[in-house]
Motif scaffolding. Structure first.
Motif, PDB file in Angstrom:
ATOM      1  N   PHE A 362      35.165 -51.932 122.441  1.00 53.86           N
ATOM      2  CA  PHE A 362      34.222 -51.526 121.425  1.00 53.86           C
ATOM      3  C   PHE A 362      34.352 -51.662 120.274  1.00 53.86           C
ATOM      4  O   PHE A 362      33.710 -52.147 119.269  1.00 53.86           O
ATOM      5  CB  PHE A 362      34.165 -50.012 121.622  1.00 53.86           C
ATOM      6  CG  PHE A 362      33.473 -49.377 122.734  1.00 53.86           C
ATOM      7  CD1 PHE A 362      31.922 -49.697 122.743  1.00 53.86           C
ATOM      8  CD2 PHE A 362      33.997 -48.673 123.908  1.00 53.86           C
ATOM      9  CE1 PHE A 362      31.137 -49.358 123.935  1.00 53.86           C
ATOM     10  CE2 PHE A 362      33.285 -48.232 124.700  1.00 53.86           C
ATOM     11  CZ  PHE A 362      31.958 -48.449 125.026  1.00 53.86           C
ATOM     12  N   ILE A 363      35.820 -51.690 119.689  1.00 53.98           N
ATOM     13  CA  ILE A 363      36.022 -52.046 118.315  1.00 53.98           C
ATOM     14  C   ILE A 363      35.895 -53.840 118.098  1.00 53.98           C
ATOM     15  O   ILE A 363      35.204 -53.879 117.035  1.00 53.98           O
ATOM     16  CB  ILE A 363      37.781 -51.829 118.014  1.00 53.98           C
ATOM     17  CG1 ILE A 363      37.917 -50.415 118.056  1.00 53.98           C
ATOM     18  CG2 ILE A 363      38.248 -52.639 116.803  1.00 53.98           C
ATOM     19  CD1 ILE A 363      39.291 -49.833 118.055  1.00 53.98           C
ATOM     20  N   SER A 364      36.227 -54.583 119.141  1.00 56.66           N
ATOM     21  CA  SER A 364      36.174 -55.856 118.837  1.00 56.66           C
ATOM     22  C   SER A 364      34.562 -56.415 118.711  1.00 56.66           C
ATOM     23  O   SER A 364      34.411 -57.358 118.110  1.00 56.66           O
ATOM     24  CB  SER A 364      36.738 -56.796 119.976  1.00 56.66           C
ATOM     25  OG  SER A 364      36.197 -56.662 121.081  1.00 56.66           O
ATOM     26  N   SER A 365      33.816 -55.606 119.472  1.00 56.25           N
ATOM     27  CA  SER A 365      32.469 -55.895 119.290  1.00 56.25           C
ATOM     28  C   SER A 365      31.521 -55.133 118.220  1.00 56.25           C
ATOM     29  O   SER A 365      30.188 -55.189 118.039  1.00 56.25           O
ATOM     30  CB  SER A 365      31.830 -55.336 120.620  1.00 56.25           C
ATOM     31  OG  SER A 365      31.609 -54.054 120.817  1.00 56.25           O
ATOM     32  N   GLY A 366      32.448 -54.620 117.342  1.00 58.98           N
ATOM     33  CA  GLY A 366      31.769 -53.878 116.221  1.00 58.98           C
ATOM     34  C   GLY A 366      31.134 -52.640 116.644  1.00 58.98           C
ATOM     35  O   GLY A 366      30.122 -52.285 115.610  1.00 58.98           O
ATOM     36  N   ALA A 367      31.412 -51.856 117.718  1.00 59.79           N
ATOM     37  CA  ALA A 367      30.571 -50.657 118.249  1.00 59.79           C
ATOM     38  C   ALA A 367      31.137 -49.483 117.963  1.00 59.79           C
ATOM     39  O   ALA A 367      30.520 -48.436 118.081  1.00 59.79           O
ATOM     40  CB  ALA A 367      30.393 -50.993 119.614  1.00 59.79           C
ATOM     41  N   VAL A 394      32.534 -38.697 111.122  1.00 59.37           N
ATOM     42  CA  VAL A 394      31.229 -38.774 112.240  1.00 59.37           C
ATOM     43  C   VAL A 394      31.687 -40.250 112.616  1.00 59.37           C
ATOM     44  O   VAL A 394      31.705 -41.181 112.345  1.00 59.37           O
ATOM     45  CB  VAL A 394      30.008 -39.000 111.352  1.00 59.37           C
ATOM     46  CG1 VAL A 394      28.697 -39.192 112.432  1.00 59.37           C
ATOM     47  CG2 VAL A 394      29.563 -37.653 110.531  1.00 59.37           C
ATOM     48  N   ILE A 395      31.980 -39.925 114.056  1.00 60.96           N
ATOM     49  CA  ILE A 395      32.395 -41.239 114.841  1.00 60.96           C
ATOM     50  C   ILE A 395      31.217 -41.732 115.786  1.00 60.96           C
ATOM     51  O   ILE A 395      30.708 -40.709 116.626  1.00 60.96           O
ATOM     52  CB  ILE A 395      33.696 -40.852 115.725  1.00 60.96           C
ATOM     53  CG1 ILE A 395      34.790 -40.411 114.826  1.00 60.96           C
ATOM     54  CG2 ILE A 395      34.196 -42.202 116.339  1.00 60.96           C
ATOM     55  CD1 ILE A 395      35.796 -39.928 115.439  1.00 60.96           C
ATOM     56  N   LYS A 396      30.667 -42.819 115.562  1.00 62.04           N
ATOM     57  CA  LYS A 396      29.958 -43.341 116.317  1.00 62.04           C
ATOM     58  C   LYS A 396      30.162 -44.406 117.300  1.00 62.04           C
ATOM     59  O   LYS A 396      30.945 -45.333 116.891  1.00 62.04           O
ATOM     60  CB  LYS A 396      28.771 -44.032 115.353  1.00 62.04           C
ATOM     61  CG  LYS A 396      27.211 -44.369 116.145  1.00 62.04           C
ATOM     62  CD  LYS A 396      26.312 -44.766 114.962  1.00 62.04           C
ATOM     63  CE  LYS A 396      24.996 -44.895 115.771  1.00 62.04           C
ATOM     64  NZ  LYS A 396      24.423 -43.677 115.949  1.00 62.04           N
ATOM     65  N   ARG A 397      29.741 -44.258 118.645  1.00 57.07           N
ATOM     66  CA  ARG A 397      30.339 -45.236 119.749  1.00 57.07           C
ATOM     67  C   ARG A 397      28.821 -45.932 120.061  1.00 57.07           C
ATOM     68  O   ARG A 397      27.940 -45.187 120.715  1.00 57.07           O
ATOM     69  CB  ARG A 397      30.904 -44.604 120.772  1.00 57.07           C
ATOM     70  CG  ARG A 397      31.578 -45.832 121.761  1.00 57.07           C
ATOM     71  CD  ARG A 397      31.922 -45.078 123.004  1.00 57.07           C
ATOM     72  NE  ARG A 397      30.815 -45.206 124.014  1.00 57.07           N
ATOM     73  CZ  ARG A 397      30.688 -44.640 125.137  1.00 57.07           C
ATOM     74  NH1 ARG A 397      32.104 -43.916 125.676  1.00 57.07           N
ATOM     75  NH2 ARG A 397      29.834 -44.487 125.718  1.00 57.07           N
ATOM     76  N   GLY A 398      28.735 -47.330 119.799  1.00 54.88           N
ATOM     77  CA  GLY A 398      27.453 -47.803 120.244  1.00 54.88           C
ATOM     78  C   GLY A 398      26.340 -47.194 119.428  1.00 54.88           C
ATOM     79  O   GLY A 398      26.296 -46.799 118.351  1.00 54.88           O
TER      80      GLY A 398
END
Length: 408
Positions: A362-367, A394-398
């Motif tokens: 997720f981190i490497s894809s900027g998500a 505020v943590i956003k995933r995707g």
């Protein structure tokens, strides 16, 4: 349109007790009442539709009285399917004060309490002066009672219609109130009051009922149904109200515009055409939200709701206060943060990712983003210094998954 034609066009008249009422409505000068029991300390959107009719009739030259039932609230209007739980006298009094203050602030009309004229009636006088005018067969034929005969209905609930009829009689004799207005579920209680007035005084009174405002599933709004949109912004924030209204199903929008706003026929028809031609713009929905929120909470609250919505949609939360963020993300997962974390450890430990491998992907894809800023370094340290107001992450995933981290 005259007032009767307008109310019919808005879908606000389901039934009237007599054709004579049409001319009386159009000519003005009636004193009428509309009421609610204090089952909660705030009204909800269903009450709003009903009580708005007091303004419509006031503009047409009639005189409104708003009744909050401190007496009837101690008994409880029978539900169609089960007994309504009784609430304590202390809670009824607390709720009465909340509803009275709210009704006076929003609608600006006189509020009365039926406890004031009911509390000193003893049981003998109640039976002789009121009970003797009610035929049991007549009461059993009422829909609310009939629906409970198989499962059972208590004498207290059974007597509720007498109490409400007593209210109508009292206001008729003491205040010249000749019309009761209510939701359609009150038709039986209203006609009982009309009958009591006729038998006791030989004079005519009138009733008018409106269709209940329902949600997209056809359920009436309310605490019992679990879908109450409260008018108190501390119970339902302006942002939550805004979100509900702008996401309303298209099939409901015209009905709500007619019943919940004072927009003209031309304005509503233009909004209906806009909604049909460009539904993606949500113009009708935003107009509905503006009309209701501005009326209830003021213009500033409406624009605050819009600002929160736009900021949360874009992910740009840095311009919002922590309180606004907590309102906007009320329903997303929350967790406490007790120490500094490596970003990978935080994502796994708090359940945002299932493993460090997934977290790296997720981190490497900027998500992954924190407070609107993408995290691209898997060695990034999460600490209180980067929290908004040193309190919130505020943590956003995707695109759609959000999480709230809270520091003490």
């Amino acid at each position: 349109m005259n007032i009767y034609e307008e109310l019919k066009w808005r879908g606000l008249i389901q039934d009237i007790s007599s054709p004579e009422l049409i001319d009386k409505l159009n000519n003005g000068g009636l004193t009428f009442y509309i009421g609610t029991d204090p089952t909660a300390d705030s009204m909800h959107i269903g009450h709003y539709s009903s009580f708005l009719i007091s303004r419509r009739l006031k503009k047409a030259g009639h005189n409104p009285i708003l009744l909050v039932g401190g007496a009837t609230g101690l008994i409880g209007d029978p539900k169609p399917d089960s007994e309504r739980p009784m609430i304590s006298k202390e809670e009824v009094e607390h709720n009465f004060r909340g509803l009275k203050n709210q009704a006076e602030r929003i609608f600006g009309f006189e509020v009365v309490n039926n406890y004031d004229w009911t509390k000193d009636i003893n049981v003998i006088d109640f039976l002789r002066d009121y009970g003797k005018y009610f035929n049991i067969n007549y009461m059993l034929a009422k829909d609310k009672v009939k629906s409970r005969l198989e499962s059972g209905i208590t004498y207290a609930e059974f007597s509720y219609m007498i109490l409400q009829a007593l209210d109508f009689l009292y206001l008729f004799e003491k205040r010249g109130c000749s019309l009761q207005v209510a939701g359609s579920d009150q038709w039986g209680n209203i006609t009982s009051g009309i009958e009591l007035i006729r038998k006791k005084t030989g004079k005519e009174a009138y009733g008018m009922v409106m269709p209940l405002v329902v949600d997209s599933a056809g359920k009436k709004f309310g605490k019992t149904e679990g879908n109450a949109l409260w008018l108190d912004k501390n119970k339902t924030s302006s942002y939550e109200m805004y979100q509900y209204l702008v996401n309303l199903e298209d099939k409901m929008i015209v009905d709500y515009l007619k019943k919940l706003t004072f927009l003209s026929k031309d304005e509503i028809e233009r909004l209906e055409a806009s909604n049909n031609e460009h539904p993606e713009l949500r113009e009708a929905h935003k107009t509905l939200a503006h009309e209701i929120i501005t009326d209830l909470h003021g213009e500033e609250e409406y624009y605050k709701a819009v600002q929160i919505s736009e900021a949360l949609f874009s992910g740009n939360v840095k311009n919002l206060s922590v309180d606004d963020i907590l309102v906007g993300f009320k329903d997303v997962p929350h967790f406490e943060i007790e120490k500094d974390y490596n970003i990978l450890d935080l994502l796994v430990e708090k359940g945002i990712c299932t493993s460090k491998r997934e977290a790296r992907e997720f981190i490497s894809s900027g998500a992954i983003a924190i407070n609107g800023e993408k995290v691209v370094d898997e060695n990034f340290i999460v600490n209180k210094a980067i929290a908004l107001e040193n309190r919130v992450l505020v943590i956003k995933r995707g695109k759609k998954k959000n999480y709230i981290g809270l520091y003490n």
